[in-house]
Design an enzyme around this catalytic site. Sequence first.
Site, short mmCIF file in Angstrom:
data_model
loop_
_atom_site.label_atom_id
_atom_site.label_comp_id
_atom_site.label_asym_id
_atom_site.label_seq_id
_atom_site.Cartn_x
_atom_site.Cartn_y
_atom_site.Cartn_z
N CYS B 22 43.86 57.04 28.21
CA CYS B 22 43.61 55.75 28.84
C CYS B 22 42.20 55.51 29.33
O CYS B 22 41.44 56.43 29.62
CB CYS B 22 44.50 55.61 30.08
SG CYS B 22 46.20 55.99 29.79
N GLY B 48 41.35 54.69 24.12
CA GLY B 48 42.72 54.29 23.78
C GLY B 48 42.70 53.00 22.99
O GLY B 48 42.17 52.00 23.46
N ASN B 123 44.84 56.60 34.43
CA ASN B 123 44.42 57.45 33.34
C ASN B 123 44.66 58.87 33.81
O ASN B 123 44.22 59.24 34.88
CB ASN B 123 42.93 57.21 33.07
CG ASN B 123 42.33 58.25 32.13
OD1 ASN B 123 43.02 58.78 31.27
ND2 ASN B 123 41.05 58.55 32.31
N GLY B 124 45.37 59.64 33.00
CA GLY B 124 45.61 61.02 33.38
C GLY B 124 47.08 61.35 33.40
O GLY B 124 47.88 60.65 32.77
N TYR B 268 33.88 65.46 23.93
CA TYR B 268 34.49 64.59 22.92
C TYR B 268 34.84 63.19 23.41
O TYR B 268 34.62 62.22 22.71
CB TYR B 268 35.77 65.29 22.43
CG TYR B 268 36.54 64.55 21.38
CD1 TYR B 268 36.09 64.52 20.06
CD2 TYR B 268 37.71 63.87 21.70
CE1 TYR B 268 36.81 63.85 19.08
CE2 TYR B 268 38.43 63.21 20.72
CZ TYR B 268 37.98 63.19 19.42
OH TYR B 268 38.69 62.53 18.46
#
Lengths: 496, 496, 496, 496
Positions: B22, B48, B123-124, B268
Amino acid sequence: MTHLRAAQIEDEMDGDTLHEECGVFGILGHPDAATLTALGLHALQHRGQEAAGIVTFDGTQFHTEKRMGLVGDHYTDPATLAKLPGTISIGHTRYSTTGEVALRNVQPLFAELEVGGIAIAHNGNFTNGLTLRRQIIATGAICQSTSDTEVVLHLIARSRHSSTADRFIDAIRQMEGGYSMVAMTRTKLIAARDPTGIRPLVMGELDGKPIFCSETCALDIIGAKYIRDVENGEVVICEIEADGSISIDARKPNKPQPERLCLFEYVYFARPDSVVGGRNVYVARKNMGINLAKEAPVEADVVVPVPDGGTPAAIGFAQASGIPFELGIIRNHYVGRTFIEPTQQIRAFGVKLKHSANRAMIEGKRVVLVDDSIVRGTTSLKIVQMIREAGATEVHIRVASPMIFYPDFYGIDTPDRDKLLANQHADLASMCKFIGADSLEFLSIDGLYRAVGGESRNDTRPQFTDHYFTGDYPTRLLDKNGDNPGPKLSMLASKS
Amino acid sequence: MTHLRAAQIEDEMDGDTLHEECGVFGILGHPDAATLTALGLHALQHRGQEAAGIVTFDGTQFHTEKRMGLVGDHYTDPATLAKLPGTISIGHTRYSTTGEVALRNVQPLFAELEVGGIAIAHNGNFTNGLTLRRQIIATGAICQSTSDTEVVLHLIARSRHSSTADRFIDAIRQMEGGYSMVAMTRTKLIAARDPTGIRPLVMGELDGKPIFCSETCALDIIGAKYIRDVENGEVVICEIEADGSISIDARKPNKPQPERLCLFEYVYFARPDSVVGGRNVYVARKNMGINLAKEAPVEADVVVPVPDGGTPAAIGFAQASGIPFELGIIRNHYVGRTFIEPTQQIRAFGVKLKHSANRAMIEGKRVVLVDDSIVRGTTSLKIVQMIREAGATEVHIRVASPMIFYPDFYGIDTPDRDKLLANQHADLASMCKFIGADSLEFLSIDGLYRAVGGESRNDTRPQFTDHYFTGDYPTRLLDKNGDNPGPKLSMLASKS
Amino acid sequence: MTHLRAAQIEDEMDGDTLHEECGVFGILGHPDAATLTALGLHALQHRGQEAAGIVTFDGTQFHTEKRMGLVGDHYTDPATLAKLPGTISIGHTRYSTTGEVALRNVQPLFAELEVGGIAIAHNGNFTNGLTLRRQIIATGAICQSTSDTEVVLHLIARSRHSSTADRFIDAIRQMEGGYSMVAMTRTKLIAARDPTGIRPLVMGELDGKPIFCSETCALDIIGAKYIRDVENGEVVICEIEADGSISIDARKPNKPQPERLCLFEYVYFARPDSVVGGRNVYVARKNMGINLAKEAPVEADVVVPVPDGGTPAAIGFAQASGIPFELGIIRNHYVGRTFIEPTQQIRAFGVKLKHSANRAMIEGKRVVLVDDSIVRGTTSLKIVQMIREAGATEVHIRVASPMIFYPDFYGIDTPDRDKLLANQHADLASMCKFIGADSLEFLSIDGLYRAVGGESRNDTRPQFTDHYFTGDYPTRLLDKNGDNPGPKLSMLASKS
Amino acid sequence: MTHLRAAQIEDEMDGDTLHEECGVFGILGHPDAATLTALGLHALQHRGQEAAGIVTFDGTQFHTEKRMGLVGDHYTDPATLAKLPGTISIGHTRYSTTGEVALRNVQPLFAELEVGGIAIAHNGNFTNGLTLRRQIIATGAICQSTSDTEVVLHLIARSRHSSTADRFIDAIRQMEGGYSMVAMTRTKLIAARDPTGIRPLVMGELDGKPIFCSETCALDIIGAKYIRDVENGEVVICEIEADGSISIDARKPNKPQPERLCLFEYVYFARPDSVVGGRNVYVARKNMGINLAKEAPVEADVVVPVPDGGTPAAIGFAQASGIPFELGIIRNHYVGRTFIEPTQQIRAFGVKLKHSANRAMIEGKRVVLVDDSIVRGTTSLKIVQMIREAGATEVHIRVASPMIFYPDFYGIDTPDRDKLLANQHADLASMCKFIGADSLEFLSIDGLYRAVGGESRNDTRPQFTDHYFTGDYPTRLLDKNGDNPGPKLSMLASKS
């Protein structure tokens, strides 16, 4: 919902880009004909992202599927490919030059002839297409699209020859312009390239079956072998014989002339890994950057490509100048279709929808921006502004091709002549000021020729066509210059 | 019809990639709240690509739009934005970790509480999410989704505190794991980052209005100013006061601990132009390449990045080694969605759907391939094969991060542990043989730490979290290790 | 692209119609559960055309599909049904009363409880739904929709009882209003009807497996046997036992009261071939026409039904009066969805989009138009005008139900009270003049009672509920009359 | 997602129905041309539900929109109509006779001729269409569709005449068969009806502007005045003159012959409120029922129509026999498209998807079922079974038209000859047994002639065409009987 070539989105908004209209692919006698055609078109997707069509023949009937959007959105699922049985196939991917995005204009086009069905796809443009269309209509034909391909079908249908191949050549003899074409009948795959060889077309082979396609990258994706370029003015007719073998017959119906490939294939259109006219495109672009570094050196801290088009030239520029190559501009690959018609608020964010400055590589630095070409200059202006806002102390633009002054008539969609940057300014200084750069330099014509072919321009017999730079058109322009426009057509418009 | 992160497509087919789930964005008090949220999410699209949602509050009512696909496909046209009036807005873009792509799982989630509505996006991942869910259900709550965010809403609803802020903090105190969260009520914008600071979250400002977002690139696109990172364990509550001014209240409800940002953000996930934890991501990646060149030098003719992830490290490797950087692999950006479920025939073309070898830069050369990381190795294997077929005399792989041995529990979707390359082979030689390279080397843990933070790993108090490399998890893992799984849930599956 | 109940289209434009919100269906223990549910919903389509949803349980997991549009558009193709495995299934078809057509409001709703998952679908309305919602939120629950069904789920979740059946009954005891409900768990199918029995619900059997549905026509389509009506105030719990047998447990948790079925089920909502409360609906409607002919005779040449609702009463009227029954109005069944938002030009054609006068049966004739009911009168006005333009010498309107004065609170969507024809005019003469008829008569309350049940209204204990005609509501109206509205909700609006 | 004529759905499954392919509409000189055309097509929707197209001319350019689905699904919203500017318009609604539902076959078709653009739409079929197509292709034309309309365009294009009207007549002279046609040019609206007058076409007027359409119901919906029928063999050319006035020129290019209208227009196709050949269709159908009651009386308790086609005849039958008319079969109007390709399980429910028995009117009764026609008999069989299951003591079928023995070649899609009920059985008794009725009777040819025209069949000069009953075809059948089929065509198939 489809995605446009991301590299063109914000240019789209300003019309600050050139478009080539098409990529073509054809294969004869292979059990996976449609699948291979889909893969070939996928590799040629950079030549046109708006729509794609495939025709096959299954021994009894022709089949076709045409879709708006990317090849990968439609032509890879089993259900679609199942509708395309057969061992002969041609395909086409296109960029629409007009507002008309109707499926009925998507190639290949098909016609039932006395000698059987024929389907045709082409890349390029006929400079006498309108003239021929008027002649055909005057003698009782009906035209149902605005496509030049339909004109070719009519010329074939009207030929007095009995064999399709002879009819095809009859039609080819009447067409002028720049084009590459693939056609198929119940037993044949035919390829043709215009007399001057403006648009590229190569021949390959997979499992002993002939393939024709716009660029070698479409051979590479399917593991096919490159055989040779179709020569300028050549018509190659491949046919499945009664015993299942394939015969190949190459003809040159027009008077021989020297080849003049379009330089913009090297500058911008072709994929960097393609071999066009025997020359690797990436190497040609890198050479443009090397020559540019020699012609227009500058003291700077970083060489930054305008992605993705400017990257090979920037690598060349960096290697030749010794200035480090860095990704000072980051590109957002996720640009969706509707950014093309955004709200005014969003439109205001312009170039940032696709590009962002990588501040760590820009701030406090003297930056050389390397781009492949400049059309209207509006995008360059915004990029310079973005780079300055990121803290660059100096911004120098180096363009890996000459200034564009003239329109194309061979399948490249160019803006109106007076919208071109080079025609809006008296001199380089004025352009540089408009764009807001500290310096601006273009590659010379000779620099470009040497980058591509190793030799300077032979002004008597130019090795390539460079008309957008020089105004030296390689063919006559009948539609444009004809003094007898005939009755105005009231063609049909279909919005959906 | 939507498009996935092109860089993941063929990996998709083999599950040979990592996904972060996310990106989040929130803004308070701005007249263009929804438009700015859409632009912010567009800049965060790399975190995402499957779906995006936006919630706004217009002074009377909350509004929401949720769509499958890219932000640019939906959230930029006037009609959609017109459905999102108001000056407070939060948004979310997600990658689906499961087969379930139903809109009902798309964030932000909303709930009507006694104190008014609240919407949350995060997010997470919570390492005690399932444990909490079972406790909540046991005491009479109903759960309508499988989302952890719904659990947060329940915890807020059940808090005995009267103010939303206190309730939010009450909920935060019960959650464990790695997360960044934005929430909004009728007057407030709230941001929170987990106690260890695993996932990133930054604070910015535009026209004097506060913004929270996952990465700085979402500030850059709208021209907002970066203020500071939200600190690990911090909850920041911004509120529009009666006089229109905005108050900001920062709290730290949990016991202070040192921050340990996720190293994979640098390796990344984050965009190269973002500044994460005060460090430019592109510079960190280039440093990884530089350190890799020092740790694992090789005699070769060209340095070729595996695009696009490996490019910054390859530039660093080339600069440090003196070997020329060249685009030896060309990437096809036009990869459509259905390539994910292609026919078997097309699947067989694998890596070539996205990547092609640029033969002119490969043939007869000793090639160093630089990639950001290796997960399962199946893609690397195919790329090596492709490079060899293009005529490379030697192929050396250099990976700009260490070997991955352990799964993540903080929002990164990792394959099963026994699918990881590093767990399938006894040693580096075996991996190298599997991939088919002439040599294979990974960056060391210390090399990575130095590339990012300048110092080697402090084994007593590591500066980052590196659990996928080392197994050293920064939190306890309650759901995973709990011995009381409780009743099995029979959750609802919706295929569309 | 879906189609609305054609009979409501032009009324739609003027809001000149009544809507019932829902039809429900449930089956337990049958291998074709989803298919049979789809067929049952198809037979109940007249109760709601906007969306339909089905839930199944396959022994391990619940599955759901929800779709906008007709059952036959989605739920009959193999791909959709394949997503709904299992032997327990409930389904729901709905008419949306608001502008919100979002899928998240489509029933059945599902929740994960401590005791396992539960799905619920209902037809009708709770008169204390808002009051309960506020109580629930005040004690820490979160509400994610505006649906009353979600309130039921919360009441079940909060019950202290251990068995789902007891919890369900606990919830039922707190609900007031008019409703029919079907619910399912991992092993049970539960049906419930409100204490007054306002909304219908019947029990049937196929292959020995129990079925519950809104009307008997849903049994007929699948060849199921009608067992009995679920009684007012009854809860029937069917369960698959360990040995595969099915137990049935019927309970009456509330204090017994006499049943009062909604008369509008007979007048308008139920399908003519259904048996509601033991009475054939077609026969009841024909009786209404017969009684109307006796109460309000007229000299005329033809009896013309306003199709399709008025047809049974017109047949009765013609038989009782001896005046010939003729199709003087022809209905266009092909009314597409977008006629709901047509251009102004098209809107002007109003009633003609659906109805046309059959001139040969009208011209020069004295016409009796028989309609089922009149709500606002705007459609009647246009039909009278159309009939006059077709050459009728006299137009007499006979309405097979009494005048409507009051709103409904049990699931029928009625216009604002002051929009009702009967409330806009002082007397019948004024109404008749407004509509432009030569005479206008309504069936009496007693005439309606006798048509349906054989006896006149028992004013002490009315056999049916007739509140829209009389204002005599069968339950208290807590939400409407409550003096403590509590905090205003700021519910979430989702336009798509 | 579109909806088919509900009355044909379960017949669809068995091919047990007849289809007429088209309705046409045209208007000249009206500012609301496209809107009026959309409304006219909506009124003609019963003649074809699969697709509709409209062409307009705005003084400069032709415009077209073509859509799959109902007129009301697409052509009534402002956005679509805005794409169809201009004061001349023709439209077409069609039923697809083949599996090919591609938009490219949707009429009207357009062609650019030397004299300007022309668009054509037609209803019916040419009995020498294939013969002409082969001739045209043999002389160099290309055919891009399988449509007969394209052949007309070619004949017009090839005519040596200079005026479009003369060219049109030239084309008409070469066509054989049964057809009604509307065409438009930049200034003209042209209508034509075949020499025998098999297919209907009427002329009307609105605001002084001429209209042509298939049936009068398309005039009624827009309040246009009926002027007269276009006569058999007549071509009517309306033109906007320079001064804005409209000239009308009627010609009869073929040798005069007596008119022979298709009897099936009265039996089944035309809308009951239309006036065809000067006769009200509803009255004709009622007369068929009256004559049937006289020819084939039966002792029974109720007359039940097979809805909706059999209703007018059932009313006539009931009035003539004195047996009460009752709705013993209830029709479900909400039949969605996918019921056409349902799962096998759902297919098994067959006729019940659309029809249900109204048990209260059937049980214990002797039932007369009145239907308009019987094609294959498979549906009748299922309906009889359904009526018996509902408790009928006797079931008598009365069919309001004669037995069908022969195929049609004039635009009605008939099943293979050996699939027709009448050809599968030696006598009436065998048919009756197959269907399972207690008695079965068909209306006589003379009974049908008298119902429609008042007189028995004139065997020397039949007043109508009745070839499906008698085999007496009104034209020669060149394509069918031609002994020189020529080369087999390998036409293109497009599945989408």
